[in-house]
Design a protein around this motif. Sequence first.
Motif, PDB file in Angstrom:
ATOM      1  N   LEU A 293       0.826  -1.210   0.000  1.00  0.00           N
ATOM      2  CA  LEU A 293       0.000   0.000   0.000  1.00  0.00           C
ATOM      3  C   LEU A 293       0.858   1.256   0.000  1.00  0.00           C
ATOM      4  N   ALA A 294       1.941   1.231   0.776  1.00  0.00           N
ATOM      5  CA  ALA A 294       2.834   2.394   0.830  1.00  0.00           C
ATOM      6  C   ALA A 294       3.520   2.610  -0.510  1.00  0.00           C
ATOM      7  N   VAL A 295       3.977   1.538  -1.152  1.00  0.00           N
ATOM      8  CA  VAL A 295       4.605   1.669  -2.469  1.00  0.00           C
ATOM      9  C   VAL A 295       3.582   2.210  -3.471  1.00  0.00           C
ATOM     10  N   ALA A 296       2.368   1.654  -3.452  1.00  0.00           N
ATOM     11  CA  ALA A 296       1.326   2.082  -4.399  1.00  0.00           C
ATOM     12  C   ALA A 296       0.917   3.537  -4.178  1.00  0.00           C
ATOM     13  N   ALA A 297       1.046   4.016  -2.956  1.00  0.00           N
ATOM     14  CA  ALA A 297       0.737   5.424  -2.674  1.00  0.00           C
ATOM     15  C   ALA A 297       1.867   6.350  -3.106  1.00  0.00           C
ATOM     16  N   THR A 298       3.020   5.767  -3.420  1.00  0.00           N
ATOM     17  CA  THR A 298       4.214   6.562  -3.739  1.00  0.00           C
ATOM     18  C   THR A 298       4.518   6.597  -5.226  1.00  0.00           C
ATOM     19  N   VAL A 299       4.317   5.494  -5.929  1.00  0.00           N
ATOM     20  CA  VAL A 299       4.611   5.441  -7.367  1.00  0.00           C
ATOM     21  C   VAL A 299       3.329   5.075  -8.118  1.00  0.00           C
ATOM     22  N   PRO A 300       3.169   5.535  -9.358  1.00  0.00           N
ATOM     23  CA  PRO A 300       1.971   5.177 -10.129  1.00  0.00           C
ATOM     24  C   PRO A 300       1.849   3.658 -10.253  1.00  0.00           C
ATOM     25  N   THR A 301       0.675   3.125  -9.884  1.00  0.00           N
ATOM     26  CA  THR A 301       0.496   1.677  -9.812  1.00  0.00           C
ATOM     27  C   THR A 301      -0.851   1.262 -10.392  1.00  0.00           C
ATOM     28  N   GLU A 302      -0.803   0.463 -11.444  1.00  0.00           N
ATOM     29  CA  GLU A 302      -2.031  -0.122 -11.991  1.00  0.00           C
ATOM     30  C   GLU A 302      -2.371  -1.419 -11.258  1.00  0.00           C
ATOM     31  N   ARG A 303      -1.342  -2.184 -10.914  1.00  0.00           N
ATOM     32  CA  ARG A 303      -1.511  -3.450 -10.208  1.00  0.00           C
ATOM     33  C   ARG A 303      -0.232  -3.709  -9.426  1.00  0.00           C
ATOM     34  N   MET A 304      -0.378  -4.367  -8.279  1.00  0.00           N
ATOM     35  CA  MET A 304       0.785  -4.711  -7.468  1.00  0.00           C
ATOM     36  C   MET A 304       1.031  -6.210  -7.586  1.00  0.00           C
ATOM     37  N   TYR A 305       2.233  -6.581  -8.006  1.00  0.00           N
ATOM     38  CA  TYR A 305       2.620  -7.988  -8.062  1.00  0.00           C
ATOM     39  C   TYR A 305       3.275  -8.367  -6.746  1.00  0.00           C
ATOM     40  N   SER A 306       2.979  -9.566  -6.278  1.00  0.00           N
ATOM     41  CA  SER A 306       3.549 -10.094  -5.046  1.00  0.00           C
ATOM     42  C   SER A 306       3.970 -11.531  -5.317  1.00  0.00           C
ATOM     43  N   LEU A 307       5.260 -11.811  -5.118  1.00  0.00           N
ATOM     44  CA  LEU A 307       5.781 -13.140  -5.408  1.00  0.00           C
ATOM     45  C   LEU A 307       6.679 -13.603  -4.273  1.00  0.00           C
ATOM     46  N   SER A 308       6.588 -14.875  -3.934  1.00  0.00           N
ATOM     47  CA  SER A 308       7.522 -15.473  -2.998  1.00  0.00           C
ATOM     48  C   SER A 308       8.460 -16.332  -3.834  1.00  0.00           C
ATOM     49  N   LEU A 309       9.675 -15.855  -4.003  1.00  0.00           N
ATOM     50  CA  LEU A 309      10.668 -16.562  -4.801  1.00  0.00           C
ATOM     51  C   LEU A 309      11.845 -16.926  -3.906  1.00  0.00           C
ATOM     52  N   GLY A 310      12.696 -17.776  -4.382  1.00  0.00           N
ATOM     53  CA  GLY A 310      13.875 -18.183  -3.642  1.00  0.00           C
ATOM     54  C   GLY A 310      14.185 -19.638  -3.945  1.00  0.00           C
ATOM     55  N   SER A 311      15.295 -20.091  -3.454  1.00  0.00           N
ATOM     56  CA  SER A 311      15.730 -21.449  -3.741  1.00  0.00           C
ATOM     57  C   SER A 311      16.734 -21.888  -2.696  1.00  0.00           C
ATOM     58  N   GLN A 312      16.757 -23.164  -2.400  1.00  0.00           N
ATOM     59  CA  GLN A 312      17.770 -23.695  -1.503  1.00  0.00           C
ATOM     60  C   GLN A 312      19.159 -23.517  -2.122  1.00  0.00           C
ATOM     61  N   GLN A 313      19.252 -23.488  -3.432  1.00  0.00           N
ATOM     62  CA  GLN A 313      20.538 -23.334  -4.106  1.00  0.00           C
ATOM     63  C   GLN A 313      20.955 -21.862  -4.230  1.00  0.00           C
ATOM     64  N   GLY A 314      20.016 -20.958  -4.091  1.00  0.00           N
ATOM     65  CA  GLY A 314      20.336 -19.534  -4.254  1.00  0.00           C
ATOM     66  C   GLY A 314      20.128 -18.793  -2.950  1.00  0.00           C
ATOM     67  N   ASN A 315      19.013 -18.114  -2.839  1.00  0.00           N
ATOM     68  CA  ASN A 315      18.701 -17.360  -1.636  1.00  0.00           C
ATOM     69  C   ASN A 315      17.703 -18.159  -0.811  1.00  0.00           C
ATOM     70  N   ALA A 316      18.173 -18.792   0.232  1.00  0.00           N
ATOM     71  CA  ALA A 316      17.334 -19.679   1.037  1.00  0.00           C
ATOM     72  C   ALA A 316      16.674 -18.940   2.201  1.00  0.00           C
ATOM     73  N   HIS A 317      16.469 -17.646   2.081  1.00  0.00           N
ATOM     74  CA  HIS A 317      15.786 -16.867   3.107  1.00  0.00           C
ATOM     75  C   HIS A 317      14.421 -16.459   2.569  1.00  0.00           C
ATOM     76  N   LEU A 318      13.377 -16.701   3.340  1.00  0.00           N
ATOM     77  CA  LEU A 318      12.029 -16.352   2.931  1.00  0.00           C
ATOM     78  C   LEU A 318      11.917 -14.851   2.688  1.00  0.00           C
ATOM     79  N   HIS A 319      11.373 -14.477   1.547  1.00  0.00           N
ATOM     80  CA  HIS A 319      11.129 -13.067   1.248  1.00  0.00           C
ATOM     81  C   HIS A 319      10.062 -12.950   0.168  1.00  0.00           C
ATOM     82  N   TRP A 320       9.346 -11.851   0.196  1.00  0.00           N
ATOM     83  CA  TRP A 320       8.334 -11.553  -0.809  1.00  0.00           C
ATOM     84  C   TRP A 320       8.841 -10.411  -1.671  1.00  0.00           C
TER      85      TRP A 320
END
Length: 109
Positions: free
Chosen positions: A38-65
């Motif tokens: 919501l804070a990002v959308a209030a700051t930059v022009p936003t038609e839609r907000m994408y939200s993804l949980s990506l990562g890998s045990q071989q790459g970045n094994a820390h949970l993040h969105w």
Amino acid sequence: MQLGYCLVAPKRHLESWIHDMTEPEFLRFQSVVRRVALAVAATVPTERMYSLSLGSQQGNAHLHWHLAALPPGVPYDRQQFHAVMAENGVLPVDDASQRELAQRVRRHR
């Protein structure tokens, strides 16, 4: 990559939102993800907000969105996953501009 693209991660090291979080913890974390979006959308022009949980045990094994604001007017064939793939281009934003944008986003918390 869109202006306002950011990551939201729990302070505690977690690797899986399915296995490492209780349901109440997950719901609290998603509340934080939503507030940041919501804070990002209030700051930059936003038609839609994408939200993804990506990562890998071989790459970045820390949970993040990943949060990525889709600006208005982007042609459909350049939206969705295409829009967040670094190989399709990254905005050249200097550190001072990033700091200023982060301060503007924080004001909307």
